[in-house]
Design an enzyme around this catalytic site. Structure first.
Site, PDB file in Angstrom:
ATOM      1  N   GLU A   1       0.889  -1.295  -0.035  1.00 46.35           N
ATOM      2  CA  GLU A   1      -0.130  -0.019  -0.095  1.00 46.35           C
ATOM      3  C   GLU A   1       0.710   1.357  -0.014  1.00 46.35           C
ATOM      4  OE1 GLU A   1      -4.075  -0.314   1.734  1.00 46.35           O
ATOM      5  OE2 GLU A   1      -3.023   0.917   3.259  1.00 46.35           O
TER       6      GLU A   1
ATOM      7  N   LYS B   1     -13.007   2.192  -2.926  1.00 50.79           N
ATOM      8  CA  LYS B   1     -14.180   2.413  -1.843  1.00 50.79           C
ATOM      9  C   LYS B   1     -15.124   3.299  -2.545  1.00 50.79           C
ATOM     10  CE  LYS B   1     -11.035   2.842   2.225  1.00 50.79           C
ATOM     11  NZ  LYS B   1     -10.497   3.764   3.161  1.00 50.79           N
TER      12      LYS B   1
ATOM     13  N   HIS C   1       8.379 -26.512   1.770  1.00 51.78           N
ATOM     14  CA  HIS C   1       7.885 -27.597   1.051  1.00 51.78           C
ATOM     15  C   HIS C   1       6.742 -27.361   0.040  1.00 51.78           C
ATOM     16  CE1 HIS C   1       9.837 -30.742   3.553  1.00 51.78           C
ATOM     17  NE2 HIS C   1       9.882 -29.788   4.416  1.00 51.78           N
TER      18      HIS C   1
END
Length: 408
Positions: A231, A373, A260
């Site tokens: 961000e 938003k 793994h």
């Protein structure tokens, strides 16, 4: 003021079984990282006496209706303290959760002021207005501090103190780090060294930056880092207004687990990743490995500890990356303590500030987040966003993909 937070924590001790935090992004990730690092790994499963009387902690950083409703349907609102965290006081996700919780509290015949705490702007915003109107306990978010930098403000400290974490130790550790950095020569500044190294690697095409802690207690610190790096540094424009579209992609991994699952890619895949391995010298506990029969192929493990095996696995990853020509460095904590965790936060927060300067971008805004938003506000019918709603509806006509129901 830390004294206010500590006094509040003392006043609620023993009154609540659960602390539930409603927040998203920087209002949640830092606290989750603190909880994972500093509380018992099975804190919420321990009986109250084993938790020192501290409440259980639940952080709702998403609005998945199944998860929230499942938890609320089993909680006792009379024994629950809710923290609502939003700097603007209008964060759609958090305030929607607040409305759900408030209705539940009132339906139970309880006073919101006894069960809801606000953490928000010190003067302005809808949540501050609600706190004043309803007499809610409210803690301020410093005006100049963005969410992803707020873990060591009341955003992280107030709920952390309420569940028994050592917030004084956190602030002491952060202060010691900043003091040491300010007094050290530039060449001995760990945050500057880290930022410069990752910046130069970024210019050479290493655009993916992996944080890989070798401690399960630091796994959520890597999640916090991911938001901080993404961000802050992912920006379309530089400070001069030129389109640059820069920003490294942060990746979280966990040692030994991801040896793994991801290390195959890291060692032999594209040469576009730089690695920050994060080790811990003292894990706080030692587990000895019992000796198997002498003729067992596992005999080499006997007489060692899981601590030694963890260290060997970490060194093995560093060797494998280095031998394959993959750039990496080691950040090592003496222990996972409040002071050390706070210093890890400060290492990265200062590094991202330096990185923003090197990239010539504003590391403290997030216009891309704001665009999403605005679209959500429009789709939910918020006044003032009608034109955006119409634009979205037109752009989506005929463009959707429908996933069919499962056949079995």
């Amino acid at each position: 003021d830390l004294s206010d937070i500590l006094a509040f924590a003392r006043s609620v001790r023993g009154r609540y079984d659960d602390v539930a935090v409603l927040g998203i992004g920087g209002s949640a990730l830092g606290l989750i990282a603190l909880h994972t690092a500093l509380n018992h790994p099975f804190h919420n499963l321990l009986p109250p006496d084993s938790r020192g009387g501290a409440p259980r902690l639940f952080v709702f950083d998403n609005i998945d209706p199944f998860v929230l409703d499942a938890w609320l349907s089993g909680c006792d609102p009379a024994r629950t303290l809710f923290f609502v965290i939003s700097k603007s006081g209008t964060t759609a996700e958090t305030m929607a959760q607040y409305l759900v919780v408030r209705e539940m509290v009132e339906r139970a015949g309880l006073a919101p002021a006894e069960h809801i705490v606000a953490i928000t702007d010190p003067e302005n915003g809808e949540l501050r207005k609600i706190a004043r109107r309803d007499g809610l306990t409210a803690f301020p978010i410093p005006p100049g501090v963005g969410g992803r930098f707020s873990v060591l403000t009341p955003v992280g400290l107030a709920p952390a103190a309420a569940v028994g974490m050592d917030v004084e130790g956190l602030l002491a550790g952060a202060g010691d780090y900043v003091k040491a950095v300010l007094e050290a020569p530039l060449a001995d500044n760990p945050s500057l060294w880290l930022a410069c190294s990752l910046f130069l690697l970024y210019l050479k095409g290493y655009r993916n930056h992996v944080m890989m802690p070798y401690s399960s207690r630091l796994r959520d610190a890597a999640d916090w880092y991911r938001q901080l790096w993404a961000e802050s540094l992912g920006k379309r424009l530089d400070r001069g207004g030129r389109v640059v579209e820069v920003g490294p992609t942060p990746i979280k991994a966990l040692g030994v687990t991801d040896q793994h699952s991801q290390v195959q890619l890291y060692v032999e895949g594209p040469r576009d990743k730089a690695f920050v391995i994060t080790g811990v010298k003292d894990h706080g506990r030692t587990v000895e490995i019992p000796a198997p029969p002498p003729d067992s192929p596992l005999a080499y493990l006997g007489g060692h500890t899981l601590n030694e095996l963890m260290a060997a696995e970490m060194t093995g990853t560093i060797v494998a990356l280095t031998d394959a020509g993959r750039p990496n460095c080691l950040v090592e904590l003496e222990e996972v303590s409040p002071a050390a965790v706070a210093q890890l936060f400060m290492l990265w927060e200062l590094a991202v500030a330096y990185m923003g300067e090197l990239l010539d971008i504003d590391a403290y805004d997030q216009p891309g987040v704001e665009a999403g938003k605005r679209a959500a506000y429009a789709l939910m019918g918020r006044p003032g966003f009608q034109a955006e709603a119409e634009r979205i509806r037109k752009s989506r006509r005929g463009g959707g993909i429908t996933v069919p129901r499962p056949l079995v």
